[in-house]
Motif scaffolding. Sequence first.
Motif, PDB file in Angstrom:
ATOM      1  N   THR A  84       0.831  -1.208   0.000  1.00 21.35           N
ATOM      2  CA  THR A  84       0.000   0.000   0.000  1.00 21.35           C
ATOM      3  C   THR A  84       0.863   1.255   0.000  1.00 21.35           C
ATOM      4  O   THR A  84       1.744   1.414   0.846  1.00 21.35           O
ATOM      5  CB  THR A  84      -0.908   0.035   1.251  1.00 21.35           C
ATOM      6  OG1 THR A  84      -1.724  -1.121   1.271  1.00 21.35           O
ATOM      7  CG2 THR A  84      -1.789   1.289   1.239  1.00 21.35           C
ATOM      8  N   HIS A  85       0.585   2.134  -0.947  1.00 21.24           N
ATOM      9  CA  HIS A  85       1.280   3.416  -1.006  1.00 21.24           C
ATOM     10  C   HIS A  85       0.600   4.379  -0.044  1.00 21.24           C
ATOM     11  O   HIS A  85      -0.618   4.555  -0.097  1.00 21.24           O
ATOM     12  CB  HIS A  85       1.215   3.948  -2.440  1.00 21.24           C
ATOM     13  CG  HIS A  85       1.822   5.291  -2.608  1.00 21.24           C
ATOM     14  ND1 HIS A  85       1.185   6.312  -3.260  1.00 21.24           N
ATOM     15  CD2 HIS A  85       3.004   5.781  -2.197  1.00 21.24           C
ATOM     16  CE1 HIS A  85       1.966   7.387  -3.265  1.00 21.24           C
ATOM     17  NE2 HIS A  85       3.065   7.099  -2.620  1.00 21.24           N
ATOM     18  N   LEU A  86       1.394   4.995   0.846  1.00 22.75           N
ATOM     19  CA  LEU A  86       0.834   5.819   1.921  1.00 22.75           C
ATOM     20  C   LEU A  86       1.061   7.307   1.691  1.00 22.75           C
ATOM     21  O   LEU A  86       0.125   8.102   1.801  1.00 22.75           O
ATOM     22  CB  LEU A  86       1.474   5.414   3.256  1.00 22.75           C
ATOM     23  CG  LEU A  86       1.218   3.966   3.670  1.00 22.75           C
ATOM     24  CD1 LEU A  86       2.378   3.436   4.487  1.00 22.75           C
ATOM     25  CD2 LEU A  86      -0.068   3.849   4.446  1.00 22.75           C
ATOM     26  N   THR A  87       2.296   7.674   1.443  1.00 23.52           N
ATOM     27  CA  THR A  87       2.636   9.097   1.352  1.00 23.52           C
ATOM     28  C   THR A  87       3.630   9.345   0.226  1.00 23.52           C
ATOM     29  O   THR A  87       4.311   8.421  -0.231  1.00 23.52           O
ATOM     30  CB  THR A  87       3.296   9.620   2.644  1.00 23.52           C
ATOM     31  OG1 THR A  87       4.599   9.054   2.743  1.00 23.52           O
ATOM     32  CG2 THR A  87       2.492   9.296   3.868  1.00 23.52           C
ATOM     33  N   THR A  88       3.695  10.615  -0.155  1.00 25.49           N
ATOM     34  CA  THR A  88       4.698  11.070  -1.115  1.00 25.49           C
ATOM     35  C   THR A  88       5.363  12.300  -0.539  1.00 25.49           C
ATOM     36  O   THR A  88       4.705  13.119   0.123  1.00 25.49           O
ATOM     37  CB  THR A  88       4.038  11.423  -2.459  1.00 25.49           C
ATOM     38  OG1 THR A  88       3.323  10.283  -2.936  1.00 25.49           O
ATOM     39  CG2 THR A  88       5.076  11.827  -3.510  1.00 25.49           C
ATOM     40  N   ARG A  89       6.670  12.421  -0.755  1.00 30.46           N
ATOM     41  CA  ARG A  89       7.413  13.625  -0.396  1.00 30.46           C
ATOM     42  C   ARG A  89       8.023  14.186  -1.660  1.00 30.46           C
ATOM     43  O   ARG A  89       8.663  13.470  -2.417  1.00 30.46           O
ATOM     44  CB  ARG A  89       8.499  13.304   0.641  1.00 30.46           C
ATOM     45  CG  ARG A  89       7.901  12.798   1.953  1.00 30.46           C
ATOM     46  CD  ARG A  89       8.981  12.274   2.887  1.00 30.46           C
ATOM     47  NE  ARG A  89       8.402  11.422   3.917  1.00 30.46           N
ATOM     48  CZ  ARG A  89       8.240  11.794   5.192  1.00 30.46           C
ATOM     49  NH1 ARG A  89       8.616  12.989   5.581  1.00 30.46           N
ATOM     50  NH2 ARG A  89       7.708  10.958   6.066  1.00 30.46           N
ATOM     51  N   ARG A  90       7.757  15.486  -1.886  1.00 28.14           N
ATOM     52  CA  ARG A  90       8.228  16.147  -3.103  1.00 28.14           C
ATOM     53  C   ARG A  90       9.344  17.104  -2.733  1.00 28.14           C
ATOM     54  O   ARG A  90       9.174  17.905  -1.806  1.00 28.14           O
ATOM     55  CB  ARG A  90       7.057  16.904  -3.750  1.00 28.14           C
ATOM     56  CG  ARG A  90       7.417  17.712  -4.987  1.00 28.14           C
ATOM     57  CD  ARG A  90       6.177  18.330  -5.612  1.00 28.14           C
ATOM     58  NE  ARG A  90       5.302  17.343  -6.225  1.00 28.14           N
ATOM     59  CZ  ARG A  90       5.513  16.788  -7.416  1.00 28.14           C
ATOM     60  NH1 ARG A  90       6.560  17.142  -8.129  1.00 28.14           N
ATOM     61  NH2 ARG A  90       4.671  15.896  -7.889  1.00 28.14           N
ATOM     62  N   PRO A  91      10.493  17.049  -3.430  1.00 24.52           N
ATOM     63  CA  PRO A  91      11.592  17.959  -3.089  1.00 24.52           C
ATOM     64  C   PRO A  91      11.140  19.409  -3.190  1.00 24.52           C
ATOM     65  O   PRO A  91      10.471  19.780  -4.155  1.00 24.52           O
ATOM     66  CB  PRO A  91      12.676  17.646  -4.128  1.00 24.52           C
ATOM     67  CG  PRO A  91      12.124  16.644  -5.065  1.00 24.52           C
ATOM     68  CD  PRO A  91      10.800  16.179  -4.561  1.00 24.52           C
ATOM     69  N   GLY A  92      11.454  20.200  -2.188  1.00 22.75           N
ATOM     70  CA  GLY A  92      11.091  21.613  -2.198  1.00 22.75           C
ATOM     71  C   GLY A  92       9.707  21.898  -1.655  1.00 22.75           C
ATOM     72  O   GLY A  92       9.343  23.050  -1.481  1.00 22.75           O
ATOM     73  N   LEU A  93       8.930  20.870  -1.399  1.00 24.63           N
ATOM     74  CA  LEU A  93       7.584  21.069  -0.841  1.00 24.63           C
ATOM     75  C   LEU A  93       7.602  20.634   0.625  1.00 24.63           C
ATOM     76  O   LEU A  93       7.843  19.465   0.923  1.00 24.63           O
ATOM     77  CB  LEU A  93       6.557  20.235  -1.620  1.00 24.63           C
ATOM     78  CG  LEU A  93       5.116  20.297  -1.085  1.00 24.63           C
ATOM     79  CD1 LEU A  93       4.536  21.690  -1.304  1.00 24.63           C
ATOM     80  CD2 LEU A  93       4.241  19.256  -1.776  1.00 24.63           C
ATOM     81  N   ASP A  94       7.358  21.588   1.498  1.00 25.45           N
ATOM     82  CA  ASP A  94       7.433  21.316   2.929  1.00 25.45           C
ATOM     83  C   ASP A  94       6.081  20.781   3.413  1.00 25.45           C
ATOM     84  O   ASP A  94       5.354  21.463   4.123  1.00 25.45           O
ATOM     85  CB  ASP A  94       7.823  22.605   3.671  1.00 25.45           C
ATOM     86  CG  ASP A  94       8.231  22.320   5.103  1.00 25.45           C
ATOM     87  OD1 ASP A  94       8.674  21.190   5.387  1.00 25.45           O
ATOM     88  OD2 ASP A  94       8.108  23.241   5.941  1.00 25.45           O
ATOM     89  N   ALA A  95       5.752  19.572   2.979  1.00 23.11           N
ATOM     90  CA  ALA A  95       4.460  18.977   3.322  1.00 23.11           C
ATOM     91  C   ALA A  95       4.517  17.478   3.057  1.00 23.11           C
ATOM     92  O   ALA A  95       5.341  17.003   2.273  1.00 23.11           O
ATOM     93  CB  ALA A  95       3.350  19.594   2.492  1.00 23.11           C
ATOM     94  N   ILE A  96       3.643  16.759   3.759  1.00 19.96           N
ATOM     95  CA  ILE A  96       3.463  15.335   3.496  1.00 19.96           C
ATOM     96  C   ILE A  96       2.247  15.197   2.580  1.00 19.96           C
ATOM     97  O   ILE A  96       1.174  15.723   2.883  1.00 19.96           O
ATOM     98  CB  ILE A  96       3.187  14.573   4.802  1.00 19.96           C
ATOM     99  CG1 ILE A  96       4.330  14.753   5.811  1.00 19.96           C
ATOM    100  CG2 ILE A  96       2.926  13.093   4.526  1.00 19.96           C
ATOM    101  CD1 ILE A  96       5.593  14.024   5.453  1.00 19.96           C
ATOM    102  N   ILE A  97       2.422  14.502   1.482  1.00 23.04           N
ATOM    103  CA  ILE A  97       1.301  14.235   0.576  1.00 23.04           C
ATOM    104  C   ILE A  97       0.711  12.891   1.014  1.00 23.04           C
ATOM    105  O   ILE A  97       1.345  11.850   0.865  1.00 23.04           O
ATOM    106  CB  ILE A  97       1.773  14.187  -0.883  1.00 23.04           C
ATOM    107  CG1 ILE A  97       2.493  15.488  -1.249  1.00 23.04           C
ATOM    108  CG2 ILE A  97       0.594  13.916  -1.817  1.00 23.04           C
ATOM    109  CD1 ILE A  97       3.224  15.447  -2.595  1.00 23.04           C
ATOM    110  N   LEU A  98      -0.470  12.953   1.590  1.00 19.77           N
ATOM    111  CA  LEU A  98      -1.056  11.784   2.239  1.00 19.77           C
ATOM    112  C   LEU A  98      -2.200  11.235   1.389  1.00 19.77           C
ATOM    113  O   LEU A  98      -3.145  11.964   1.058  1.00 19.77           O
ATOM    114  CB  LEU A  98      -1.575  12.233   3.614  1.00 19.77           C
ATOM    115  CG  LEU A  98      -2.067  11.189   4.591  1.00 19.77           C
ATOM    116  CD1 LEU A  98      -0.956  10.201   4.930  1.00 19.77           C
ATOM    117  CD2 LEU A  98      -2.551  11.885   5.861  1.00 19.77           C
ATOM    118  N   LYS A  99      -2.122   9.961   1.033  1.00 16.22           N
ATOM    119  CA  LYS A  99      -3.182   9.348   0.216  1.00 16.22           C
ATOM    120  C   LYS A  99      -4.400   9.067   1.076  1.00 16.22           C
ATOM    121  O   LYS A  99      -4.313   8.334   2.064  1.00 16.22           O
ATOM    122  CB  LYS A  99      -2.685   8.042  -0.408  1.00 16.22           C
ATOM    123  CG  LYS A  99      -1.898   8.271  -1.682  1.00 16.22           C
ATOM    124  CD  LYS A  99      -1.526   6.961  -2.319  1.00 16.22           C
ATOM    125  CE  LYS A  99      -2.705   6.310  -3.002  1.00 16.22           C
ATOM    126  NZ  LYS A  99      -2.294   5.072  -3.726  1.00 16.22           N
TER     127      LYS A  99
END
Length: 129
Positions: A79-94
């Motif tokens: 299961t894919h849970l989160t993504t982290r994008r360089p330069g974005l100070d946030a957790i991308i939560l599915k």
Amino acid sequence: MRFEGGCYCGAVRYAADGEPMLRAQCHCRECQYISGGAPNMFLLMPPNGFRYTMGTPKRFTRSDIERPVTREFCVECGTHLTTRRPGLDAIILKIGTLDDPSLYGAPQMAIFTIDKQAFHLIPEGLPAF
Ligand SMILES: [Zn+2]
Ligand SMILES: [Zn+2]
């Protein structure tokens, strides 16, 4: 506000505290692999409120594209849970991994619609980029 969730098999659990910075849906081609083909529905959460409470996800970052994101997923059930994008100070939560996905409410925008498929739905009036 606290969001709790985890993967399909329960090996990885997380808690995310704070106000969502954004509720959105991503139509990019990369997300289609991970969502099953639909847009990826996600919350942007402040990183300092996010932590894993059980298990440790595996991380994957592509090496063949510029500025790749890092995706975190359960090594047991995939299961894919989160993504982290360089330069974005946030957790991308599915949001499919939330214990209660209805907490998502509704998206505020659609992004990467350049990769949108004809069968993807965007709610009437939703800002799209
Ligand atoms: Zn799992
Ligand atoms: Zn995407």
